[in-house]
Scaffold this active site. Structure first.
Site, PDB file in Angstrom:
ATOM      1  N   SER A   1      -1.973   1.848   2.488  1.00  0.00           N
ATOM      2  CA  SER A   1      -2.668   1.597   1.234  1.00  0.00           C
ATOM      3  C   SER A   1      -4.167   1.730   1.460  1.00  0.00           C
ATOM      4  CB  SER A   1      -2.335   0.195   0.702  1.00  0.00           C
ATOM      5  OG  SER A   1      -2.983  -0.038  -0.533  1.00  0.00           O
TER       6      SER A   1
ATOM      7  N   LYS B   1       5.510  -2.250   1.928  1.00  0.00           N
ATOM      8  CA  LYS B   1       4.681  -1.382   1.086  1.00  0.00           C
ATOM      9  C   LYS B   1       5.313  -1.188  -0.290  1.00  0.00           C
ATOM     10  CE  LYS B   1       1.316   1.566   0.177  1.00  0.00           C
ATOM     11  NZ  LYS B   1       1.788   2.473  -0.848  1.00  0.00           N
TER      12      LYS B   1
ATOM     13  N   HIS C   1       4.581  -4.271  -2.213  1.00  0.00           N
ATOM     14  CA  HIS C   1       3.140  -4.211  -2.481  1.00  0.00           C
ATOM     15  C   HIS C   1       2.861  -3.362  -3.722  1.00  0.00           C
ATOM     16  CE1 HIS C   1      -0.554  -1.749  -2.132  1.00  0.00           C
ATOM     17  NE2 HIS C   1      -1.143  -2.792  -1.571  1.00  0.00           N
ATOM     18  N   ASN C   2       3.510  -2.198  -3.813  1.00  0.00           N
ATOM     19  CA  ASN C   2       3.282  -1.317  -4.958  1.00  0.00           C
ATOM     20  C   ASN C   2       3.858  -1.891  -6.242  1.00  0.00           C
ATOM     21  OD1 ASN C   2       2.129   0.378  -3.052  1.00  0.00           O
ATOM     22  ND2 ASN C   2       3.008   2.209  -3.965  1.00  0.00           N
TER      23      ASN C   2
ATOM     24  N   GLU D   1       1.357  -4.262  -7.412  1.00  0.00           N
ATOM     25  CA  GLU D   1       0.244  -3.476  -7.953  1.00  0.00           C
ATOM     26  C   GLU D   1       0.516  -3.061  -9.399  1.00  0.00           C
ATOM     27  OE1 GLU D   1      -0.790   1.039  -7.133  1.00  0.00           O
ATOM     28  OE2 GLU D   1      -1.269  -0.190  -5.384  1.00  0.00           O
TER      29      GLU D   1
END
Length: 306
Positions: free
Chosen positions: A123, A175, A178-179, A182
């Site tokens: 990221s 990840k 995480h996205n 987001e």
């Protein structure tokens, strides 16, 4: 001193190679279209390879090849080709947004050949060159230790911004989530600012509000920083098409929540809004309009009246 090869020299891969070259790391790079590799070689002193074979041949064993190509077929084809070129104890790092279960499978398949595999969630976007990248890494401890030098150089600092999350697949899993987070954060900011803009009688300055929120507010964040910056130049955004793509990781996060029976309504709804912006909600909206017309006689707006 250990060198490293990069496959895929787009915005992320190219800037990662640049960041390593700034620390005098010997980097060899290959890109499907030769232009970016030749350009980077001229700019940074990176060694450009005209094929995967040449890339592998140029590296000293145990070789480290870091892949930055689109998830899916492109990644699989690259890994399959590298598997036939690399030797036992060599390392493949997948830094793309691959599905974590694919990474678990790939790790097992490469391990059968004696090749070590690391999944790295990356990221930082286009700002990573200057600010460093957040790196979420999965794989065997001894394999991660072998690339630690590069992780420390790519991260914001040697001590922070990178983490060995756990076994193979865990880096891409972290990840992925995480996205998903987001997506929710972006949607919340977009909805809040839209609500402020709708109150026309207050004549609110969205740029000033976003800038004020950046200082001391509990909603301050890098996403807010970026939002405040572009609102300074344009608060109407009339020239921007109302279309928001999704990278796939939001979908995987929503499906993972369903599989695990974990409530994740914010991330799931944020994903649905993106689908709607892509035209996925157009037909259902038309149906709703006709239903309202059917039961209440509400007027139906023709498409050319929008």
């Amino acid at each position: 001193m250990q060198d490293i090869g990069f496959v895929g020299l787009g915005r992320m891969g190219g800037n990662m190679a640049r960041r390593l070259r700034r620390s005098d790391v010997r980097v060899a790079g290959f890109n499907r279209k030769a232009g970016p590799a030749i350009e980077l070689a001229r700019e940074t002193g990176m060694e450009a390879a005209d094929s995967l074979e040449r890339l592998v041949q140029s590296l000293s064993p145990p070789r480290i090849v870091w892949i930055m190509v689109p998830a899916g077929d492109a990644t699989q084809q690259t890994i399959d080709r590298l598997a036939s070129l690399l030797s036992s104890r060599d390392i493949v790092v997948d830094g793309g947004n691959s599905f974590y279960k694919d990474s678990m499978r790939r790790a097992a398949e490469l391990a059968a050949r004696g090749i070590r595999f690391i999944d790295a969630g990356v990221s930082g976007g286009i700002w990573g060159l200057e600010n460093g990248y957040a790196l979420m890494v999965g794989g065997q401890p001894e394999a991660v230790a072998a690339i630690e030098r590069f992780l420390k150089l790519l991260a914001p600092s040697p001590e922070s911004g990178w983490m060995h999350c756990g076994p193979s697949g865990s880096g891409h899993f972290v990840k992925m989530v995480h996205n998903g987070i987001e997506y929710g954060m972006m949607q919340s900011l977009a909805e809040g600012l839209s609500l402020l803009r709708a109150r026309r009688d207050f004549d609110l300055d969205l740029a000033a509000i976003a800038e004020m929120w950046r200082h001391g507010s509990v909603v301050r964040s890098w996403l807010l920083d970026l939002t405040a910056e572009f609102l300074k130049n344009d608060q109407s955004l009339d020239s921007i098409a109302p279309y928001v793509s999704d990278s796939g990781e939001g979908r995987w996060t929503a499906m993972e929540a369903i599989e695990q029976g974990i409530s994740a309504p914010v991330m799931s709804l944020a994903l649905s809004v993106r689908f709607a912006s892509q035209g996925g909600g157009d037909f259902s909206a038309r149906l709703l309009s006709m239903m309202r017309n059917g039961f209440g006689g509400h007027a139906v707006r023709q498409d050319n009246e929008r």
